[in-house]
Design a protein around this motif. Structure first.
Motif, PDB file in Angstrom:
ATOM      1  N   LEU A 222       6.772  11.933  32.929  1.00 49.77           N
ATOM      2  CA  LEU A 222       6.754  11.905  31.054  1.00 49.77           C
ATOM      3  C   LEU A 222       8.204  11.223  30.641  1.00 49.77           C
ATOM      4  N   GLN A 223       9.083  11.375  30.988  1.00 47.95           N
ATOM      5  CA  GLN A 223      10.963  10.551  31.204  1.00 47.95           C
ATOM      6  C   GLN A 223      10.765   9.503  31.461  1.00 47.95           C
ATOM      7  N   ASP A 224       8.979   8.775  32.965  1.00 49.93           N
ATOM      8  CA  ASP A 224       9.032   7.218  32.677  1.00 49.93           C
ATOM      9  C   ASP A 224       8.498   6.865  31.636  1.00 49.93           C
ATOM     10  N   ILE A 225       7.548   7.747  31.081  1.00 55.52           N
ATOM     11  CA  ILE A 225       7.086   6.775  30.256  1.00 55.52           C
ATOM     12  C   ILE A 225       7.293   6.640  28.594  1.00 55.52           C
ATOM     13  N   ALA A 226       8.771   7.907  28.481  1.00 61.04           N
ATOM     14  CA  ALA A 226       9.563   7.566  27.019  1.00 61.04           C
ATOM     15  C   ALA A 226      11.077   6.708  27.565  1.00 61.04           C
ATOM     16  N   LEU A 227      10.499   6.362  29.147  1.00 59.90           N
ATOM     17  CA  LEU A 227      12.058   5.626  29.145  1.00 59.90           C
ATOM     18  C   LEU A 227      13.048   6.610  29.461  1.00 59.90           C
ATOM     19  N   PHE A 228      13.071   7.489  29.601  1.00 56.33           N
ATOM     20  CA  PHE A 228      14.237   9.276  29.087  1.00 56.33           C
ATOM     21  C   PHE A 228      15.771   8.639  30.169  1.00 56.33           C
ATOM     22  N   ASN A 229      16.420   8.543  29.738  1.00 59.79           N
ATOM     23  CA  ASN A 229      18.040   8.091  31.047  1.00 59.79           C
ATOM     24  C   ASN A 229      18.811   9.387  30.596  1.00 59.79           C
ATOM     25  N   ALA A 230      19.326  11.098  30.913  1.00 64.52           N
ATOM     26  CA  ALA A 230      19.532  12.152  30.452  1.00 64.52           C
ATOM     27  C   ALA A 230      20.912  11.394  30.724  1.00 64.52           C
ATOM     28  N   ASN A 231      21.482  10.257  30.292  1.00 64.75           N
ATOM     29  CA  ASN A 231      22.878  10.025  30.349  1.00 64.75           C
ATOM     30  C   ASN A 231      23.668  10.733  29.777  1.00 64.75           C
ATOM     31  N   TYR A 232      22.746  10.309  27.873  1.00 63.52           N
ATOM     32  CA  TYR A 232      23.509  10.585  26.893  1.00 63.52           C
ATOM     33  C   TYR A 232      24.162  12.035  26.726  1.00 63.52           C
ATOM     34  N   LEU A 233      22.814  13.348  27.257  1.00 64.29           N
ATOM     35  CA  LEU A 233      23.519  14.587  27.186  1.00 64.29           C
ATOM     36  C   LEU A 233      24.512  14.835  28.072  1.00 64.29           C
ATOM     37  N   HIS A 234      25.167  14.196  28.779  1.00 60.56           N
ATOM     38  CA  HIS A 234      26.633  14.627  29.542  1.00 60.56           C
ATOM     39  C   HIS A 234      26.236  15.886  30.118  1.00 60.56           C
ATOM     40  N   LEU A 235      25.397  16.250  30.363  1.00 61.98           N
ATOM     41  CA  LEU A 235      25.162  17.528  31.238  1.00 61.98           C
ATOM     42  C   LEU A 235      25.885  17.447  33.070  1.00 61.98           C
ATOM     43  N   ASP A 236      27.078  16.335  32.519  1.00 66.38           N
ATOM     44  CA  ASP A 236      27.537  16.285  34.511  1.00 66.38           C
ATOM     45  C   ASP A 236      28.819  16.708  34.330  1.00 66.38           C
ATOM     46  N   HIS A 237      29.185  18.584  34.115  1.00 60.37           N
ATOM     47  CA  HIS A 237      30.177  18.873  34.637  1.00 60.37           C
ATOM     48  C   HIS A 237      31.627  18.159  34.880  1.00 60.37           C
ATOM     49  N   ALA A 238      31.582  16.845  33.337  1.00 59.62           N
ATOM     50  CA  ALA A 238      33.051  16.363  33.189  1.00 59.62           C
ATOM     51  C   ALA A 238      34.618  16.866  33.383  1.00 59.62           C
ATOM     52  N   GLY A 239      33.952  18.490  32.193  1.00 59.01           N
ATOM     53  CA  GLY A 239      35.416  18.688  32.113  1.00 59.01           C
ATOM     54  C   GLY A 239      36.221  19.701  33.940  1.00 59.01           C
ATOM     55  N   HIS A 240      35.379  19.670  35.167  1.00 61.49           N
ATOM     56  CA  HIS A 240      35.458  20.326  36.432  1.00 61.49           C
ATOM     57  C   HIS A 240      37.400  21.059  35.862  1.00 61.49           C
ATOM     58  N   GLU A 241      37.909  19.818  35.923  1.00 59.41           N
ATOM     59  CA  GLU A 241      39.425  19.832  35.852  1.00 59.41           C
ATOM     60  C   GLU A 241      39.757  21.094  35.371  1.00 59.41           C
ATOM     61  N   LEU A 242      39.172  21.426  34.244  1.00 54.92           N
ATOM     62  CA  LEU A 242      39.680  22.308  33.439  1.00 54.92           C
ATOM     63  C   LEU A 242      39.065  24.388  33.260  1.00 54.92           C
ATOM     64  N   ASP A 243      38.097  23.412  34.631  1.00 55.28           N
ATOM     65  CA  ASP A 243      37.536  25.732  35.299  1.00 55.28           C
ATOM     66  C   ASP A 243      38.317  26.167  35.396  1.00 55.28           C
ATOM     67  N   ALA A 244      37.472  27.185  34.943  1.00 52.58           N
ATOM     68  CA  ALA A 244      38.238  29.110  35.318  1.00 52.58           C
ATOM     69  C   ALA A 244      37.519  28.868  36.274  1.00 52.58           C
ATOM     70  N   ASN A 245      39.046  29.830  36.670  1.00 43.71           N
ATOM     71  CA  ASN A 245      38.873  29.514  38.155  1.00 43.71           C
ATOM     72  C   ASN A 245      38.040  32.259  38.655  1.00 43.71           C
ATOM     73  N   ASP A 246      38.656  32.352  37.393  1.00 44.20           N
ATOM     74  CA  ASP A 246      38.074  33.657  37.297  1.00 44.20           C
ATOM     75  C   ASP A 246      36.654  34.263  38.181  1.00 44.20           C
ATOM     76  N   PRO A 247      36.424  35.157  38.230  1.00 41.99           N
ATOM     77  CA  PRO A 247      35.183  35.640  38.722  1.00 41.99           C
ATOM     78  C   PRO A 247      33.746  35.176  37.824  1.00 41.99           C
TER      79      PRO A 247
END
Lengths: 247, 247
Positions: A222-247
DNA sequence: CGCCATTTTGAGTAACTTCAAACTATGTGG
DNA sequence: CCACATAGTTTGAAGTTACTCAAAATGGCG
C-alpha cells in the motif's frame, strides 16, 4: 488516561516517571465526553484550554462560504488539539469529533508549568508540534501532486501508522470511523470518487473495509502505490540524548 | 538587515530597542548570497543553522520519485527557513531560492540565547511559527477545495499581503519572481493551466503581470473571487499585552 | 420491521492534463 | 549594438480524471 500521548512522545525520547505522572495528572483534571460529529471549538472562538484527545477521532476543518469543506488533519488518541492557540487570539479553523470521543481539557497554566518543570517534556511537546507541521506539509503534497488512488492510499497508510505508534492497531487492522464523505473532505475528492477509489484498492487486495474496521493485508504494498515515505512522521527517536534513565 | 523580520514580528507585538538589536546582531553574523534556483538545504540533510531570508524569494518543496514536485510554502524576506529543525534530526523537505537571494545563517545557540533573554521575542518567534502552520493549513484548503481560478487568486492575495506586511509592496504592485511552472507547483496545477488561469484573471482586470511585477488593481475584488479571508495570517497584533514601551 | 445514514451504481459533463509546437522575452558574447 | 541562445509564455487539440446528479442498494439500530 494520557497513555496514548505518552506512547507517542516516547517515539521522540524516553520519559521519566515524573514526566509521565505530570502528564497523567494534567489529563485527569477535567474530562469531556463528546458524541459523534460534535464541534469541540469553532473558527473565530478564543480557546481557553488545551484539548487532548483521550479516545475517539476528531478533525481540524475549514469551510468556505458556499459550504465546501476541507479536513486539514485527523486527530487521533494522544493528539493535542490546540497547543498553538495560547498565543493566537482566535481559532482560524474548527475542530470536531468524528466519532464518540473523550477529551481532556488541560488549563493553559498546567501546560506552562509542565514546560517549565521539565526541559525533556518541553522538547517532546515541541517535537510533537513540529511533526504536526510536517504532516500538514505532507497533506499539501498529497492534495497537490498525488492522484486519487495514491491520495487515498496515502491517507490510509498515515492513519494506520499513527495509530500503530500509540498501540491502537490490532495486527494489520485498525478502526476507521470516518465516512467516505469525510475521507473525501480530507483528500479533496468527491464522495463518489472516494467510493470508486476504495473499490479499486479493494480489488487490488490492498485494503479490506468491514464496518468501521480497516485492514491492510500488505502495508508495504500500500505504501508503494501511495508513494508513502514515513520520514515526515519523524519516528526516529531523535531526542535520544534527552532520554530518561530511570526504570 | 533583519528589518523585514522585525517588521513582521511587530504585527504581533511591539519590540524594544534591545529586542531589535538582538535580531540585527543575529542576522549580521554570517551571510550567504545565492543565485536563482539554488538549493539551500535538501531533504535528508541535518540542518546546522537557522536560515533567515534577508532578500529574495525561496520555497519549501518536496518531490516524488517520478519527479512530480509540490511547493509547500513560499519564503519571503523576513521568513525563517528552518526553525523547527533544531529538534528534528533530518529535513523532511528541501528549501531552495526562487530568485537571487541573501540568507543570514544564524547559529542555533544565538537563537536559543535570544529566546532565553527575551520572553517577548520568544513569544514573537512562536507566533511566527504558528502563523506558518496556519498558512500551511490554508494551503491544504486551497489545494483541496478551491478550483484553479480561486486557487491562483488566493495565492496572489496571500503573497501580496505578506509582502505588504514587511513593506515590500509599492502601491498595488509587488515583485513576483516565480515562473508559471513554479506557480503550478505551488497550486497543484499544470503550467499550461496556470497560464490560462492567469489570462482569465487578466481578462477580468483583476491582475496585471509585467515582467516580474505583479499589480493588483483591486485587491478586494481579487480576495472576493479567491474566497480569501486573511484571518489565518493572524495580523491582529495579538501579543499587544507584551508590547515594549520604549520609543 | 422500518427508518435514516451511508455506500454503491450509472450516465453525462466539466475541469484540468498532456503533448507538441510557436511565440516572446531576456540576457550574453561577438 | 546586434545575433543568437535559452528560459519562459502562449496556443491548439485531444485525452483523462474526477465531478455532478440522481437513483438504487445496503447496513446499522431502535
Amino acid at each position: 488516561m494520557a497513555t496514548y500521548l505518552i506512547r507517542k512522545l516516547e517515539h521522540f525520547t524516553r520519559l521519566s516517571g515524573d514526566d509521565k505522572q505530570a502528564l497523567e495528572r494534567a489529563a485527569s483534571l477535567r474530562m469531556r465526553r463528546l458524541g459523534s460529529r460534535e464541534d469541540i471549538i469553532r473558527e473565530g472562538e478564543t480557546p481557553k484550554r488545551i484539548n487532548l484527545m483521550l479516545d475517539g477521532w476528531g478533525c481540524r476543518y475549514k469551510t468556505l462560504e458556499d459550504g465546501r469543506r476541507q479536513i486539514a488533519a485527523f486527530l487521533l488518541p494522544g493528539d493535542l488539539c490546540d497547543v498553538p492557540m495560547f498565543i493566537l487570539s482566535q481559532m482560524d479553523h474548527s475542530i470536531s469529533s468524528l466519532s464518540p470521543a473523550t477529551v481532556a481539557e488541560i488549563p493553559k497554566e498546567v501546560i506552562l508549568d509542565i514546560i517549565d518543570a521539565s526541559p525533556r517534556l518541553s522538547r517532546a511537546l515541541w517535537w510533537n508540534a513540529l511533526v504536526e507541521e510536517a504532516t500538514q506539509r505532507e497533506w499539501t503534497m498529497n492534495l497537490g501532486r498525488r492522484d486519487a488512488l495514491e491520495r487515498v492510499a496515502h491517507l490510509l497508510c498515515e492513519v494506520f501508522i499513527r495509530l500503530r505508534c500509540v498501540g491502537l492497531t490490532d495486527g494489520d487492522s485498525c478502526e476507521l470511523p470516518a465516512t467516505q464523505a469525510e475521507l473525501g473532505d480530507a483528500t479533496g475528492l468527491s464522495t463518489v470518487h472516494v467510493n470508486r477509489t476504495l473499490q479499486d484498492l479493494r480489488a487490488r487486495g490492498l485494503v479490506v473495509l468491514k464496518g468501521k474496521t480497516l485492514t491492510i493485508p500488505d502495508l508495504a504494498a500500500l505504501q508503494d502505490i501511495a508513494l508513502f515515505n514515513a520520514n515526515y512522521l519523524h519516528l526516529d527517536h531523535a531526542g535520544h540524548e534527552l532520554d530518561a534513565n530511570d526504570p
